[in-house]
Scaffold this motif. Structure first.
Motif, short mmCIF file in Angstrom:
data_model
loop_
_atom_site.label_atom_id
_atom_site.label_comp_id
_atom_site.label_asym_id
_atom_site.label_seq_id
_atom_site.Cartn_x
_atom_site.Cartn_y
_atom_site.Cartn_z
N GLU A 645 0.88 -1.26 0.00
CA GLU A 645 -0.11 0.01 0.01
C GLU A 645 1.10 1.32 -0.04
O GLU A 645 0.36 2.25 -0.76
N VAL A 646 2.02 1.22 0.71
CA VAL A 646 2.90 2.45 0.73
C VAL A 646 3.42 2.43 -0.59
O VAL A 646 3.66 3.66 -1.16
N ALA A 652 2.39 7.18 -6.91
CA ALA A 652 1.84 8.59 -7.25
C ALA A 652 2.46 9.88 -6.89
O ALA A 652 3.02 10.74 -7.48
N GLN A 653 3.07 9.65 -5.60
CA GLN A 653 3.88 10.79 -5.16
C GLN A 653 5.05 11.24 -5.84
O GLN A 653 5.52 12.12 -5.86
N ASP A 654 5.70 10.19 -6.37
CA ASP A 654 6.89 10.27 -7.07
C ASP A 654 6.82 11.35 -8.55
O ASP A 654 7.84 11.93 -8.87
N LEU A 655 5.30 11.31 -8.87
CA LEU A 655 5.27 12.37 -9.85
C LEU A 655 5.27 13.75 -9.58
O LEU A 655 5.79 14.59 -10.27
N LEU A 656 5.45 13.94 -8.18
CA LEU A 656 5.69 15.19 -7.82
C LEU A 656 7.18 15.74 -7.60
O LEU A 656 7.44 16.73 -7.52
N SER A 668 1.02 14.71 -20.43
CA SER A 668 2.47 14.85 -20.31
C SER A 668 2.55 14.45 -19.10
O SER A 668 1.80 14.13 -18.12
N ARG A 669 4.07 14.30 -18.50
CA ARG A 669 4.46 13.93 -17.21
C ARG A 669 3.71 15.18 -16.27
O ARG A 669 3.20 14.78 -15.16
N ALA A 670 3.72 16.30 -16.80
CA ALA A 670 3.32 17.51 -15.87
C ALA A 670 1.63 17.16 -15.70
O ALA A 670 1.25 17.65 -14.58
N GLY A 671 1.15 16.82 -16.65
CA GLY A 671 -0.20 16.91 -16.77
C GLY A 671 -0.70 15.73 -15.65
O GLY A 671 -1.68 15.87 -15.17
N ALA A 672 0.08 14.60 -15.70
CA ALA A 672 -0.41 13.56 -14.40
C ALA A 672 0.08 14.03 -13.06
O ALA A 672 -0.65 13.86 -12.16
N ALA A 673 1.27 14.90 -13.14
CA ALA A 673 1.44 15.39 -11.67
C ALA A 673 0.42 16.44 -11.13
O ALA A 673 0.08 16.47 -10.08
N ALA A 674 -0.10 17.45 -12.15
CA ALA A 674 -0.76 18.15 -11.88
C ALA A 674 -2.33 17.48 -11.57
O ALA A 674 -2.99 17.89 -10.47
N ALA A 675 -2.70 16.29 -11.92
CA ALA A 675 -3.92 15.70 -11.71
C ALA A 675 -3.78 15.11 -10.11
O ALA A 675 -4.65 15.25 -9.45
N TYR A 676 -2.56 14.28 -9.95
CA TYR A 676 -2.61 13.90 -8.90
C TYR A 676 -2.22 15.25 -7.52
O TYR A 676 -3.00 14.97 -6.35
N TYR A 677 -1.51 16.30 -7.91
CA TYR A 677 -1.38 17.42 -7.05
C TYR A 677 -2.82 17.75 -6.59
O TYR A 677 -3.11 18.05 -5.23
N ASN A 678 -3.42 18.21 -7.41
CA ASN A 678 -4.62 18.81 -7.25
C ASN A 678 -5.75 17.62 -6.52
O ASN A 678 -6.74 18.16 -5.64
N ARG A 738 -0.29 12.72 5.21
CA ARG A 738 -0.11 11.38 4.40
C ARG A 738 -1.41 11.02 4.24
O ARG A 738 -1.81 10.43 3.00
N GLN A 739 -2.46 11.18 4.88
CA GLN A 739 -3.68 10.65 4.60
C GLN A 739 -4.25 11.18 3.33
O GLN A 739 -5.09 10.57 2.47
N ALA A 740 -4.03 12.68 3.17
CA ALA A 740 -4.28 13.17 1.82
C ALA A 740 -3.88 12.56 0.58
O ALA A 740 -4.27 12.41 -0.46
N GLN A 741 -2.50 12.24 0.57
CA GLN A 741 -2.03 11.48 -0.53
C GLN A 741 -2.33 10.23 -0.70
O GLN A 741 -2.66 9.99 -1.82
N VAL A 742 -2.63 9.50 0.54
CA VAL A 742 -3.40 8.26 0.23
C VAL A 742 -4.52 8.26 -0.63
O VAL A 742 -4.89 7.35 -1.42
N GLU A 743 -5.47 9.15 0.14
CA GLU A 743 -6.78 9.34 -0.51
C GLU A 743 -6.87 9.84 -1.87
O GLU A 743 -7.56 9.19 -2.63
N ALA A 744 -5.75 10.64 -1.92
CA ALA A 744 -5.73 11.17 -3.62
C ALA A 744 -5.46 10.02 -4.46
O ALA A 744 -5.98 9.89 -5.60
N ARG A 745 -4.64 9.32 -4.23
CA ARG A 745 -4.11 7.81 -5.23
C ARG A 745 -5.24 7.16 -5.30
O ARG A 745 -5.51 6.60 -6.41
N LEU A 746 -5.94 6.80 -4.12
CA LEU A 746 -7.14 5.78 -4.37
C LEU A 746 -8.28 6.54 -5.13
O LEU A 746 -8.90 5.81 -6.10
#
Length: 885
Positions: A645-646, A652-656, A668-678, A738-746
């Protein structure tokens, strides 16, 4: 609330949906669809014209109007606006008059109750006789032109929307246009673009839920690291070069701290007061956002002086950020006197409002101007002690002012409401019943010398500058004919509401800035808070408005030394004594524009018009570096997280890690990172704030929330980090991150897919250009497909220069956007460019309904011919309007 959502619900409550859909399908492609299309070639007789008027349209249907007198040109503009946009005009006047129910039935009733209570139309009618005689003549000529178009036309001949609505509102008749209809629209514009009211109410409602320190966290002070419009040296009066004039009037520094402020603080905590504030919030949300509302609704505008311009003459850019829709808010037009003279001084082109004569933003043959929202605090809420038909005033009681309003409802009996007002303004807590929102801690304190508080003790009235007659209609005409900075400032002085940042450029090489508008002078109700920050006690005259900030005290600048001026809703000055507002946009967009300009002019380089347009499309998120640094420092392993799970979240975090903080819509890679960040940002806001605020006050991710989170990241012990919905557990800052990153990935795995390489911001961040009545929820899909356009995948976002904003508490869809873009080259106006969000026409199936949209999405701009030679070379259709009966 999405634009005119209440009106769109009409198609549900009116019934007959299947009939509507069938009817629309049956008329597609037949004469009934085309019968409302305008005649754009040949000749039309128009009563009242003194001479021929030529209407030259280019291949996008944009008209340039040539006449011999101001009244003929105004009459022709009214005719042409009605040809292309009459349903939009009619809908606007029904909303602004509190008569929406006459058009759409019961679905418009809540809107009508609120607008009638505020009295927009009454104010417009009171304003009309106070205007300059030339303005009144122009407004009447414009109305005559609209009515000349309407003469002999049935609703179905004016627009297809009437055909659809006619299946359930069968007896509707179009009324003649009047000058007050035009002025009332300016009131709607002023309402949507006023400042501070939402935050003032929010603080009052939060006062019984969270601590004062937490409220301060949520409303942080402006970050002076983001440069204000006028720098500190510009704020001080100078000599003739780079002159700036303004001072803070002494009266504006006052803070009252007497007994009544303590009473107001105690009263604020009572259930009666809290219910009244909640009722006001609900009432004001019932007004459709005709132009767009919210803290991030604003604009970008900047002007480059001749020394930094590649042409040797100033360049000016503007893109107002408003609610998207179809047809778009603006209508492009040129208005020209064939022979410019003192009697006929008009030679102007730009963006107008259908329903209002003149050009609101654009240029004439000598000057150019742009608007961004100044967003001053021009409204206040007063907590009123009410006893029956009386309201407390000092130690006595005075009668409430009352009036009756009759609301006509299509297909139903009329409804009569009673509007109550105090000397401050209408009682807004009367309009709609309150939802249960008294907070979790609502003691009822005893105030010495006062009777015990009861549930009937308090009401809330509203003071707003827009309810006072003003001269904004005069200002529009004065701007259109201004020839230099002096005349420009004289026009700005008339611009009462909404107060705007005005940027200026002229053919002689000057650039300038002016802040106009009526800004009330008042004192603060609470020690340590600026005026207007909290609601005031209405029973104490100390807190009444003391007049308005004098125009000579409003910030202004001419030819500043740094050679450019940037306005993007940030603070106007670096003054430590704010007197316009404390509720500025926090300056992320403005600072990015400044950074781009400084980079483009480094080493003596100059800026081109193409660079100006390129900056308008900049998609870098200025806040993201702050949050990403904190996110990457957080261990992803939680108490119950497996290694798999980690690893899943880390992918996803690596995109940032190597993200450039841009937010393209592409794959693009930036487009994927922007999706995850938002997605992380949306989840972080939910985890941080939603457990402690009412649902309608949830954080939407605007610039204030960015500034608030910046401060909270530095305060890991803030109670905001703890989730009150998990009793017995106290979450830390790092755990919430941490929870925000996990929830965003899911979340993105569910919405887009497991493979991060498939993610892109545009898949989440879409825009459907929605028709104001026929395009929303509850309308059959076949009808929506006919009137709406999209969905488009959009770059950018909130507090980004390319401001395709979204509300994190509602979803990723675009909720406001650049309503138009323009770049004006005063060295040669024919080299200027512009683009509208949709097209010139409001008629679905017309070729100009959406023919600018694809270019607008892509960030392209189109030629903007201005001189008569250039206009005629670009002419595709020519119509002659001639005198006739």
């Amino acid at each position: 609330m999405s634009p005119l959502r209440v009106a769109r619900r009409a198609l549900l409550v009116l019934g007959g949906i299947v009939v509507v859909a069938a009817l629309v399908l049956s008329v597609v492609g037949v004469s009934l669809v085309r019968r409302s299309f305008p005649q754009t070639e040949g000749e039309i007789k128009v009563p009242g014209l003194a001479a021929r008027v030529d209407v030259l349209r280019d291949d996008r249907g944009i008209p340039q109007i040539y006449g011999d007198s101001l009244t003929d040109i105004a009459r022709a503009q009214g005719f042409v606006h009605a040809q292309d946009r009459f349903f939009e005009m009619d809908l606007r006047r029904h909303v602004t008059a509190g008569r929406l129910s006459e058009l759409v039935g019961e679905a418009g009733l809540e809107t009508d109750r609120v607008v009638r209570t505020m009295g927009w139309r009454r104010t417009a009618e009171a304003e009309l006789p106070t205007l300059d005689p030339q303005t009144r003549t122009t407004l009447q000529a414009y109305a005559d032109g609209v009515n000349a178009y309407l003469r002999g036309r049935s609703p179905s001949q004016a627009s297809l929307e009437y055909v659809v609505l006619g299946t359930t509102v069968s007896d509707y008749r179009i009324e003649k246009w009047t000058p007050a209809d035009s002025i009332a629209w300016l009131k709607a514009m002023a309402w949507d673009l006023r400042g501070d009211y939402a935050n003032e109410l929010a603080r009052a409602r939060l006062s019984t839920r969270v601590t004062g320190a937490q409220i301060a966290d949520l409303f942080p002070p402006y970050d002076v690291a983001n440069t204000p419009i006028l720098s500190a040296d510009q704020w001080q009066p100078k000599g003739t070069g780079g002159q700036v004039s303004s001072s803070v009037p002494a009266a504006l520094r006052s803070v009252a701290t007497g007994t009544s402020s303590r009473e107001a603080a105690d009263a604020l905590a009572t259930p009666s007061a809290q219910q009244a504030y909640a009722a006001v919030g609900r009432a004001l949300e019932a007004i459709p956002a005709l132009m767009g509302r919210g803290e991030d609704i604003g604009s970008n505008s900047w002007v480059i002086g001749p020394d930094t311009s590649a042409t040797g003459k100033p360049l000016l850019a503007n893109d107002p950020h408003l609610s998207p829709g179809i047809p778009g808010i603006w209508y492009q037009v040129g208005l020209h006197c064939r022979e410019k003279s003192e009697q006929c001084p008009l030679d102007v082109a730009g963006f107008s409002f259908s329903g209002v004569p003149g050009v609101v933003i654009g240029h004439n043959d000598k000057i150019a101007w742009g608007f961004t929202n100044l967003d001053p605090d021009v409204s206040d809420f007063y907590l009123e002690r009410v006893d029956g038909d009386r309201v407390q005033r000092g130690r006595t009681w005075e009668p409430l002012q009352t009036r009756r309003e009759v609301i006509k409802i299509a297909g139903q009996p009329d409804e009569t409401i009673t509007v109550r007002s105090t000397r401050h303004g209408p009682i807004m807590s009367d309009v709609l019943p309150a939802l249960d929102d008294a907070g979790e801690r609502s003691p009822v304190p005893q105030v010495e010398g006062q009777p015990p508080a009861t549930s009937q003790d308090y009401a809330v009235s509203m003071a707003w500058t827009g309810l006072q007659p003003g001269k904004t209609a005069d200002a529009i005409f004065a701007l259109n004919v201004a020839q230099d900075f002096t005349e420009f400032r004289q026009a700005a002085q008339l611009f009462a509401v909404p107060a705007q940042n005005l940027v200026y450029a002229d053919v002689d090489g000057h650039i300038g800035y002016q802040a106009p508008g009526q800004v009330p002078v008042r004192v603060s109700a609470f020690k340590g808070a600026p005026p207007g920050y909290w609601p005031a006690p209405g029973w104490d005259e100390t807190y009444d408005w003391q007049g308005y900030v004098p125009f000579e005290s409003m910030p202004t600048a001419l030819d500043p030394d740094e050679g450019f001026i940037v306005t993007a809703n940030q603070a106007v000055t670096a003054s430590s004594t704010p007197f316009l507002t404390t509720e500025w946009d926090y300056g992320y967009r403005a600072q990015r524009i400044r950074d781009r300009i400084e980079a483009a002019t480094k080493g003596g380089r100059t800026i081109t018009a193409a660079t100006m347009a390129e900056i308008q499309m900049d998609s870098r998120n200025q806040f993201a570096p702050v949050l990403v640094k904190a996110l990457l420092a957080v261990p992803l392993a939680g108490p119950d997280e497996s290694e798999a799970e980690v690893a899943f979240t880390r992918e996803a975090q690596d995109l940032l890690r190597d993200w450039d903080f841009t937010t393209p819509a592409d794959d693009s890679r930036a487009g994927a990172a922007a999706a995850y960040y938002n997605a992380v940002w949306a989840n972080l806001l939910r985890l941080l704030f939603d457990d402690e605020v009412p649902e309608d006050l949830q954080a939407d991710g605007n610039s204030r929330h960015m500034a608030a989170v910046t401060r909270l990241l530095e305060n890991p012990k803030s109670p905001w980090w703890d989730n009150r919905q998990t009793p017995g557990v106290t979450e830390s800052r790092d755990e919430i991150l941490r929870q925000a990153q996990v929830e965003a990935r899911l979340e993105l795995t569910r919405k887009i897919g497991k493979d991060v390489d498939d993610w892109r911001w545009g898949k989440l961040h879409t825009l459907e250009l929605t028709h104001q009545v026929m395009g929303g929820d509850g309308v059959p899909g076949v009808v929506r497909a006919i009137f709406n356009r999209g969905e488009f995948e959009m770059p950018g976002g909130s507090s980004i220069v390319n401001a395709n904003g979204w509300r994190a508490n509602l979803g990723y869809e675009t909720t406001w956007a650049p309503s138009m873009r323009m770049v004006v080259d005063v060295g040669s106006f024919d080299r200027s460019t512009w683009i509208n969000q949709t097209g010139a026409s409001g008629h679905v199936f017309n070729g100009h309904y959406d023919d600018q949209t694809e270019d607008w999405v892509a960030g392209l701009q189109q030629p903007w011919p201005f001189t008569e030679k250039a206009v005629r070379e670009a002419t595709d259709e020519e119509l002659a309007l001639v005198p006739g009966s």
